[in-house]
Design an enzyme around this catalytic site. Structure first.
Site, mmCIF file in Angstrom:
data_model
loop_
_atom_site.group_PDB
_atom_site.id
_atom_site.type_symbol
_atom_site.label_atom_id
_atom_site.label_comp_id
_atom_site.label_asym_id
_atom_site.label_seq_id
_atom_site.Cartn_x
_atom_site.Cartn_y
_atom_site.Cartn_z
ATOM 1 N N THR A 148 0.835 -1.208 0.000
ATOM 2 C CA THR A 148 0.000 0.000 0.000
ATOM 3 C C THR A 148 0.865 1.253 0.000
ATOM 4 O OG1 THR A 148 -1.715 -1.178 1.230
ATOM 5 C CG2 THR A 148 -1.795 1.234 1.287
ATOM 6 N N GLN A 174 0.632 -9.177 -6.714
ATOM 7 C CA GLN A 174 0.122 -10.536 -6.941
ATOM 8 C C GLN A 174 0.957 -11.282 -7.974
ATOM 9 O OE1 GLN A 174 -2.293 -12.126 -5.326
ATOM 10 N NE2 GLN A 174 -2.945 -10.380 -4.088
ATOM 11 N N CYS A 233 -9.375 -7.028 1.489
ATOM 12 C CA CYS A 233 -9.257 -5.659 1.973
ATOM 13 C C CYS A 233 -10.619 -4.992 2.124
ATOM 14 C CB CYS A 233 -8.394 -4.846 1.014
ATOM 15 S SG CYS A 233 -6.917 -5.731 0.561
HETATM 16 C C1 LIG Z 1 -2.027 -7.015 -1.063
HETATM 17 C C2 LIG Z 1 -1.984 -6.055 -2.164
HETATM 18 C C3 LIG Z 1 -1.661 -4.706 -1.931
HETATM 19 C C4 LIG Z 1 -1.422 -4.171 -0.547
HETATM 20 O O1 LIG Z 1 -0.265 -4.666 0.025
HETATM 21 P P1 LIG Z 1 -0.011 -4.502 1.605
HETATM 22 O O2 LIG Z 1 1.388 -4.973 1.783
HETATM 23 O O3 LIG Z 1 -1.023 -5.374 2.269
HETATM 24 O O4 LIG Z 1 -0.200 -3.083 1.936
HETATM 25 C C5 LIG Z 1 -1.619 -3.851 -3.012
HETATM 26 N N1 LIG Z 1 -1.878 -4.292 -4.254
HETATM 27 C C6 LIG Z 1 -2.181 -5.571 -4.511
HETATM 28 C C7 LIG Z 1 -2.450 -5.998 -5.906
HETATM 29 C C8 LIG Z 1 -2.257 -6.494 -3.486
HETATM 30 O O5 LIG Z 1 -2.578 -7.751 -3.739
#
Ligand SMILES: *Cc1c(COP(=O)(O)O)cnc(C)c1O
Length: 402
Positions: free
Chosen positions: A79, A193, A341
């Protein structure tokens, strides 16, 4: 005397939410919680030792991305990396233009900052994918204007697994820049991802900024990185010390940085094996689902190159996915409805809606994301319960609608 509780079987099928930290990753991190606790900014040996560990991690990761070590900025999460990319570019380049292009299927870590930027006078164009979740490169490049400073497109979607044609898009953006003799628009991708399953070579993808995090690649949570191409200026979000070339103040999370590097190293080494393992399981699972449950629809692209190998997002007509999650959870099965989320909200997924799924179908969808430790026995276990759960929920649904 210890009390033995007979533990129920647990099947974790929510690897897009987070992954378990690999035991070798934990092992690599441990010394940095203990004897190697020094502050990387300190000049004595303990400090240099911690500083060295960060440098080595940076080098390891740079090699995987085909980048220079100094182009890797460590942050506190995926994030934060997304925020740093968007606000960082917007603030540093707003005098050159205030238009940003992105997509309607991005993670909230991209969409929320874009909303905020709109409030601050930026114009944002959000493009939609087709009904399979696939983005049209021409549509994106057609949206470029002289005042477009940034294009942000996620590499692979966390909800329905669609893989974006990044390299082709990158090439088109380069072409636009050359023809118009400009350095804009810059190109950012959220690769959280994708990092475990797809090539991360920033040169081949023609990427200027890339977000990766630890928690999706069997690394620690609360660690992220942003790759920033040499010569691309960004403004920092967090001011303080001079860490990370003044782009991210605060004492570095040394153990997590070491863990992230180790996790990426492991996933690169076992790349094909991991890909094949989860893809085989997905195909096995999908076949059983089709054979045993009627009226289902795979959301997103067909299983193959345009889809993450570990993602099955399935609409089960005439059920409430929230109820299915509870029944599954009672039997030790963990998966998700939409994205984790937004788990506290019962709004249908913005990603599925953007693909023109009806709100009803979106709310009847479950996301199964497989991982390293899953086995065929896990899938067989799920199939012992899932068909009955769906059948019961459909019966309840029918009674309620009468
Ligand atoms: C999980 C995820 C995030 C956020 O990552 P965090 O480390 O949890 O803040 C952002 N983008 C994608 C595509 C995610 O899968």
């Amino acid at each position: 005397m210890s009390i033995q509780v007979k533990s129920k079987r647990e099947v974790y099928l929510d690897h897009a939410a987070t992954t378990a930290c690999d035991t070798d990753v934990v092992k690599a991190m441990l010394p940095y919680f203990g004897v190697k606790f020094g502050n990387p900014s300190s000049l004595y040996t303990k400090g240099r030792e911690a500083h060295g560990a960060i440098n080595d991690s940076r080098k390891t990761i740079a090699k995987i991305l085909n980048a220079l070590p100094e182009n890797i900025i460590f942050t506190g999460s995926g994030t934060e990396s997304d925020n740093l990319a968007l606000f960082g570019i917007a603030r540093a380049h707003q005098t050159k233009g205030k238009h940003i292009i992105s997509t309607a299927i991005e993670h909230s870590a991209v969409l929320r900052p874009l909303e905020e930027l709109q409030k601050q006078g930026f114009e944002v164009t959000l493009l939609k994918p087709n009904e399979q979740g696939i983005l049209d490169i021409k549509q994106i490049t057609k949206a470029i204007r002289p005042d477009t400073i940034l294009i942000s497109v996620m590499y692979a979607n966390n909800e329905m697994g669609a893989v974006a044609p990044l390299a082709d898009l990158g090439r088109e953006i380069l072409k636009y820049r050359k023809e118009n003799k400009t350095v804009y628009p810059y190109f950012h991708t959220d690769a959280c991802q994708a990092a475990g399953y797809l090539p991360l070579d920033v040169e081949k993808l023609h990427i200027d900024l890339m977000t990766i995090n630890g928690s999706k690649v069997y690394g620690p949570k609360g660690i992220g990185l942003l790759y920033v191409r040499r010569g691309v200026k960004i403004a920092p979000l967090i001011l303080g010390g001079e860490q990370e070339k003044n782009l991210r103040g605060g004492t570095e999370n040394v153990p997590a940085i070491v863990g992230l590097a180790k996790a990426l190293e492991i996933s690169q080494t076992n790349f094909q094996k991991e890909y094949d393992h989860v893809e085989n399981l997905s195909q096995y699972f999908y076949k059983l689902l089709r054979e045993n449950i009627s009226d289902i629809k795979l959301n997103g692209p067909q299983i193959g190159d345009e889809r993450l190998p570990n993602n099955l997002n399935i609409a089960f007509k005439n059920i409430e996915s929230e109820a299915a999650l509870l029944y599954l959870s009672e039997n030790g099965i963990m998966c998700s409805a939409g994205s984790a989320c937004t788990a506290s909200s019962i709004d249908p997924s913005h990603v599925l809606l953007a693909m023109n799924l009806s709100p009803q179908l979106a709310q009847s969808s479950l996301r199964f994301t497989l991982g390293r430790e899953n086995t065929k026995a896990d899938i067989d276990y799920v199939m012992k319960y899932l068909p009955n759960i769906i059948k019961e929920l459909r019966e309840i649904n029918q009674i309620n609608s009468k």
